[in-house]
Design an enzyme around this catalytic site. Structure first.
Site, PDB file in Angstrom:
ATOM      1  N   ASP A  20       0.841  -1.207   0.000  1.00  0.00           N
ATOM      2  CA  ASP A  20       0.000   0.000   0.000  1.00  0.00           C
ATOM      3  C   ASP A  20       0.872   1.252   0.000  1.00  0.00           C
ATOM      4  OD1 ASP A  20      -2.383   1.391   0.001  1.00  0.00           O
ATOM      5  OD2 ASP A  20      -2.614   1.340   2.173  1.00  0.00           O
ATOM      6  N   ASN A  68     -10.682  -3.204  -6.048  1.00  0.00           N
ATOM      7  CA  ASN A  68      -9.920  -2.176  -6.784  1.00  0.00           C
ATOM      8  C   ASN A  68     -10.556  -1.801  -8.127  1.00  0.00           C
ATOM      9  OD1 ASN A  68      -6.648  -3.264  -5.584  1.00  0.00           O
ATOM     10  ND2 ASN A  68      -7.949  -1.614  -4.838  1.00  0.00           N
TER      11      ASN A  68
HETATM   12  C1  FPP Z   1      -2.070   0.102  -3.306  1.00  0.00           C
HETATM   13  O1  FPP Z   1      -1.611   1.426  -3.222  1.00  0.00           O
HETATM   14  C2  FPP Z   1      -1.517  -0.522  -4.505  1.00  0.00           C
HETATM   15  C3  FPP Z   1      -2.253  -1.074  -5.511  1.00  0.00           C
HETATM   16  C4  FPP Z   1      -3.722  -1.159  -5.496  1.00  0.00           C
HETATM   17  C5  FPP Z   1      -1.596  -1.593  -6.725  1.00  0.00           C
HETATM   18  C6  FPP Z   1      -0.393  -2.428  -6.481  1.00  0.00           C
HETATM   19  C7  FPP Z   1       0.395  -2.483  -7.700  1.00  0.00           C
HETATM   20  C8  FPP Z   1       1.747  -2.479  -7.766  1.00  0.00           C
HETATM   21  C9  FPP Z   1       2.610  -2.518  -6.596  1.00  0.00           C
HETATM   22  C10 FPP Z   1       2.455  -2.394  -9.054  1.00  0.00           C
HETATM   23  C11 FPP Z   1       2.339  -3.549  -9.968  1.00  0.00           C
HETATM   24  C12 FPP Z   1       2.483  -4.870  -9.355  1.00  0.00           C
HETATM   25  C13 FPP Z   1       3.208  -5.885  -9.869  1.00  0.00           C
HETATM   26  C14 FPP Z   1       3.101  -7.211  -9.284  1.00  0.00           C
HETATM   27  C15 FPP Z   1       4.133  -5.690 -10.989  1.00  0.00           C
HETATM   28  P1  FPP Z   1      -2.662   2.612  -3.307  1.00  0.00           P
HETATM   29  O2  FPP Z   1      -2.791   2.989  -4.735  1.00  0.00           O
HETATM   30  O3  FPP Z   1      -3.942   2.227  -2.643  1.00  0.00           O
HETATM   31  O4  FPP Z   1      -1.908   3.724  -2.501  1.00  0.00           O
HETATM   32  P2  FPP Z   1      -2.569   4.861  -1.579  1.00  0.00           P
HETATM   33  O5  FPP Z   1      -3.151   4.164  -0.374  1.00  0.00           O
HETATM   34  O6  FPP Z   1      -1.392   5.702  -1.232  1.00  0.00           O
HETATM   35  O7  FPP Z   1      -3.592   5.579  -2.416  1.00  0.00           O
END
Ligand code: FPP
Length: 237
Positions: A20, A68
Site C-alpha cells: 500500500d 480495486n
Molecule cells: C495500493 O496502493 C496498490 C495497488 C492497489 C496496486 C499495487 C500495484 C503495484 C505494486 C504495481 C504492480 C504490481 C506488480 C506485481 C508488478 P494505493 O494505490 O492504494 O496507494 P494509496 O493508499 O497511497 O492511495
C-alpha cells in the site's frame, strides 16, 4: 495448510505483503497516481530477490483486489498494463532462468484483460512443481476465496465441509498459510486479504510507502518476526 513450526528461529517460510502507498508516494511528488504504481513495480523486483535470498519460500503480494475495480478506469487500466509488462519483461525471464522459482496468480482471472489472463495461465503452467513460489494476487478477495472454495467443495460432494477441505479448495491451496503478513503505507487493516489463511499470521505494519520499500525493510521485518512467540491459540511451551 498451517505451518506449525513453533521454533521461530529461521526465516518465515511464507510471507504475504499488502503493498500500500503507491498513490500517496506519487501525490507527494506532484505526480499522477499511476507513477506510484510504476515505482511500486520496481519495488516488487527488489522484494522478490530479497525474500529469496532470505530463504522465504512462499512470497504473496497483493497487487489488485476484487474492490480495486472501483478505482477510475484509467488507473485500473494502468495497473493491468503495468502487471502485464512486468510479467513479460521481468517475471517470465526470471522463472525461465531460475528453475526453482515459480509464479502463481491467486484470484479470479476471468475478468482480467485477455492477454494478461493468458500470460498468467502460461506462467502458472511453467511454474508447476517449482519449490519457491511468488504469488501475485490479482482480482483477489478473501471473502470470495472462501465462498468459491466452499462452492467448489460442495460441487465435488465433499460434505460435510471442514477446515481441511476448505483449505484444499482455496486459490492458495499450493502454499502454506502466511507466517508473517506485512502491510506498508501505515494503515491498520486487512482489506479482504487472505482472511482464512492469515488466521494465525504475525502482523507487521510499516509506515513506509510501498515504492520506498527496500531489502533492509524486509530483513528488519524478518528479524522482528523472529522475536515473536507463536502459540497458535495454545500456551507458551
Ligand atoms: C495500493 O496502493 C496498490 C495497488 C492497489 C496496486 C499495487 C500495484 C503495484 C505494486 C504495481 C504492480 C504490481 C506488480 C506485481 C508488478 P494505493 O494505490 O492504494 O496507494 P494509496 O493508499 O497511497 O492511495
Amino acid at each position: 495448510m498451517q505451518n506449525t513450526d513453533k521454533s521461530n528461529k529461521a526465516s518465515p517460510l511464507s510471507v504475504a505483503i499488502i503493498m500500500d502507498g503507491n498513490g500517496r508516494w506519487a501525490t507527494r511528488r506532484g505526480l499522477p497516481r499511476t507513477e506510484g504504481h510504476l515505482a511500486g513495480a520496481e519495488a516488487v523486483e527488489t522484494v522478490i530477490r530479497t525474500a529469496k535470498d532470505e530463504g522465504v519460500r512462499y512470497l504473496t503480494l497483493f497487487a489488485f483486489s476484487t474492490e480495486n475495480w472501483k478505482r477510475p478506469r484509467e488507473e485500473v487500466d494502468a495497473i493491468m498494463e503495468l502487471v502485464y509488462r512486468y510479467l513479460k519483461a521481468k517475471a517470465l525471464p526470471m522463472i525461465e532462468k531460475d528453475p526453482e522459482l515459480g509464479i502463481m496468480f491467486p484470484g479470479d482471472k476471468s475478468p482480467l484483460p485477455q492477454r494478461l489472463r493468458e500470460l498468467c495461465l502460461y506462467t502458472e503452467r511453467l511454474s508447476r512443481g517449482r519449490q519457491s513460489i511468488v504469488s501475485i494476487a490479482l482480482n483477489y478477495g478473501g471473502r470470495a476465496d472462501i465462498v468459491n472454495a466452499a462452492n467448489s467443495a460442495i460441487g465435488k460432494g465433499e460434505l460435510p465441509l471442514n477446515e481441511e477441505i476448505i483449505s484444499r479448495h482455496l486459490y492458495t491451496s499450493y502454499m502454506p498459510d502466511p507466517d508473517l503478513v506485512i502491510r506498508t503505507g501505515g494503515e491498520h487493516r486487512i482489506s479482504n486479504f487472505l482472511l482464512w489463511q492469515s488466521a494465525y499470521s504475525e502482523y507487521i505494519i510499516l509506515d513506509t510507502l510501498w515504492p520506498d520499500i527496500s531489502s533492509g525493510h524486509l530483513r528488519e521485518c524478518i528479524s522482528e518476526y523472529n522475536t515473536r512467540v507463536r502459540r497458535f491459540g495454545g500456551l507458551k511451551s
